[in-house]
Design an enzyme around this catalytic site. Structure first.
Site, PDB file in Angstrom:
ATOM      1  N   HIS A  66      -1.802   8.788  -0.630  1.00 31.17           N
ATOM      2  CA  HIS A  66      -1.692   9.782   0.454  1.00 31.17           C
ATOM      3  C   HIS A  66      -1.514  11.192  -0.131  1.00 31.17           C
ATOM      4  O   HIS A  66      -2.123  12.160   0.342  1.00 31.17           O
ATOM      5  CB  HIS A  66      -0.461   9.513   1.324  1.00 31.17           C
ATOM      6  CG  HIS A  66      -0.481   8.245   2.116  1.00 31.17           C
ATOM      7  ND1 HIS A  66       0.566   7.371   2.145  1.00 31.17           N
ATOM      8  CD2 HIS A  66      -1.429   7.713   2.942  1.00 31.17           C
ATOM      9  CE1 HIS A  66       0.295   6.353   2.954  1.00 31.17           C
ATOM     10  NE2 HIS A  66      -0.910   6.532   3.443  1.00 31.17           N
ATOM     11  N   LYS A 111       2.550  -0.955  14.485  1.00 33.14           N
ATOM     12  CA  LYS A 111       3.253  -1.095  13.200  1.00 33.14           C
ATOM     13  C   LYS A 111       4.750  -1.111  13.391  1.00 33.14           C
ATOM     14  O   LYS A 111       5.274  -0.361  14.209  1.00 33.14           O
ATOM     15  CB  LYS A 111       2.914   0.106  12.295  1.00 33.14           C
ATOM     16  CG  LYS A 111       1.505   0.102  11.801  1.00 33.14           C
ATOM     17  CD  LYS A 111       1.299   1.133  10.710  1.00 33.14           C
ATOM     18  CE  LYS A 111      -0.126   1.070  10.211  1.00 33.14           C
ATOM     19  NZ  LYS A 111      -0.411   2.077   9.199  1.00 33.14           N
TER      20      LYS A 111
HETATM   21  P1  ADP Z   1      -2.464   4.738   9.430  1.00 30.63           P
HETATM   22  O1  ADP Z   1      -3.125   6.038   9.804  1.00 30.63           O
HETATM   23  O2  ADP Z   1      -3.312   3.534   9.702  1.00 30.63           O
HETATM   24  O3  ADP Z   1      -1.046   4.595   9.876  1.00 30.63           O
HETATM   25  P2  ADP Z   1      -1.573   5.346   6.787  1.00 30.63           P
HETATM   26  O4  ADP Z   1      -0.430   6.122   7.277  1.00 30.63           O
HETATM   27  O5  ADP Z   1      -1.298   4.270   5.790  1.00 30.63           O
HETATM   28  O6  ADP Z   1      -2.449   4.698   7.873  1.00 30.63           O
HETATM   29  O7  ADP Z   1      -2.652   6.308   6.140  1.00 30.63           O
HETATM   30  C1  ADP Z   1      -3.026   7.542   6.666  1.00 30.63           C
HETATM   31  C2  ADP Z   1      -4.341   7.957   6.044  1.00 30.63           C
HETATM   32  O8  ADP Z   1      -4.274   7.858   4.622  1.00 30.63           O
HETATM   33  C3  ADP Z   1      -5.532   7.092   6.443  1.00 30.63           C
HETATM   34  O9  ADP Z   1      -6.676   7.914   6.521  1.00 30.63           O
HETATM   35  C4  ADP Z   1      -5.679   6.134   5.300  1.00 30.63           C
HETATM   36  O10 ADP Z   1      -7.004   5.646   5.164  1.00 30.63           O
HETATM   37  C5  ADP Z   1      -5.320   7.052   4.145  1.00 30.63           C
HETATM   38  N1  ADP Z   1      -4.878   6.290   2.989  1.00 30.63           N
HETATM   39  C6  ADP Z   1      -3.980   5.295   2.961  1.00 30.63           C
HETATM   40  N2  ADP Z   1      -3.837   4.814   1.716  1.00 30.63           N
HETATM   41  C7  ADP Z   1      -4.691   5.517   0.925  1.00 30.63           C
HETATM   42  C8  ADP Z   1      -5.037   5.480  -0.473  1.00 30.63           C
HETATM   43  N3  ADP Z   1      -4.493   4.600  -1.287  1.00 30.63           N
HETATM   44  N4  ADP Z   1      -5.941   6.368  -0.920  1.00 30.63           N
HETATM   45  C9  ADP Z   1      -6.499   7.247  -0.070  1.00 30.63           C
HETATM   46  N5  ADP Z   1      -6.254   7.329   1.251  1.00 30.63           N
HETATM   47  C10 ADP Z   1      -5.352   6.471   1.740  1.00 30.63           C
END
Ligand code: ADP
Length: 160
Positions: free
Chosen positions: A17, A42
């Site tokens: 992130h 979630k």
């Molecule tokens: P969500 O939006 O499903 O709750 P997250 O909070 O885990 O998901 O992730 C937010 C954003 O970060 C999404 O666009 C997700 O695809 C991206 N993301 C999550 N993990 C990674 C990673 N390892 N590398 C790049 N982007 C990521």
């Protein structure tokens, strides 16, 4: 001025992130990291305030990034923040399907807001918050996947 929001639950933020946020901050004049207060599907380990603070600490050296909590639809939040773009991170595999589907729905809701996907770095392709929490709870060393302050916060939660 090009402004983007980067929405997610970030429970907690990890290096994947943070890498996306830092790279997006080079593309846009301003990046607002929007931490989803209560994602419907979630169950969260960290409170909204904790998730905001943990992400903010990780990017405090980047002047054009701010971190705020949000609730509701991402395109609405983008509009409310004067942003024209929504940033998402893409890992190899199934992220494309889900992000594409979501981007089309957001486009339907707000045709004036565009989704910009940034490819995950090779090192973080397989990094997921859920997996980090799972393996950390089983005693794995996750120090290469999160900044030290997030590793400490995780350890603290798991020990309580
Ligand atoms: P969500 O939006 O499903 O709750 P997250 O909070 O885990 O998901 O992730 C937010 C954003 O970060 C999404 O666009 C997700 O695809 C991206 N993301 C999550 N993990 C990674 C990673 N390892 N590398 C790049 N982007 C990521």
């Amino acid at each position: 001025m090009a402004r983007a929001i980067y929405p997610g639950s970030f429970d907690p933020a990890h290096n994947g992130h943070i890498d996306i946020a830092r790279r997006a901050a080079k593309v846009f004049d301003e990046l607002v990291i929007a931490v989803y207060k209560s994602p419907p599907t979630k169950s969260l380990m960290f409170s909204t305030e904790e998730r905001v603070e943990l992400f903010a600490e990780a990017v405090k050296d980047v002047p054009n990034i701010s971190v705020v909590p949000f609730t509701g639809l991402a395109p609405t939040v983008a509009r409310d923040n004067g942003a024209q773009f929504i940033v998402r991170g893409l890992r190899a595999g199934f992220d494309f399907e889900t992000e594409f589907e979501m981007a089309l729905m957001w486009r339907h809701v707000a045709p004036d807001i565009d989704v910009v996907c940034i490819m995950s770095s090779l090192d973080y392709q397989f990094v997921y918050s859920s997996r980090i929490k799972e393996v950390a709870s089983l005693g794995a060393d996750i120090s290469a996947l999160v900044p030290p302050h997030i590793g400490e916060a995780l350890a603290c939660k798991l020990n309580n």
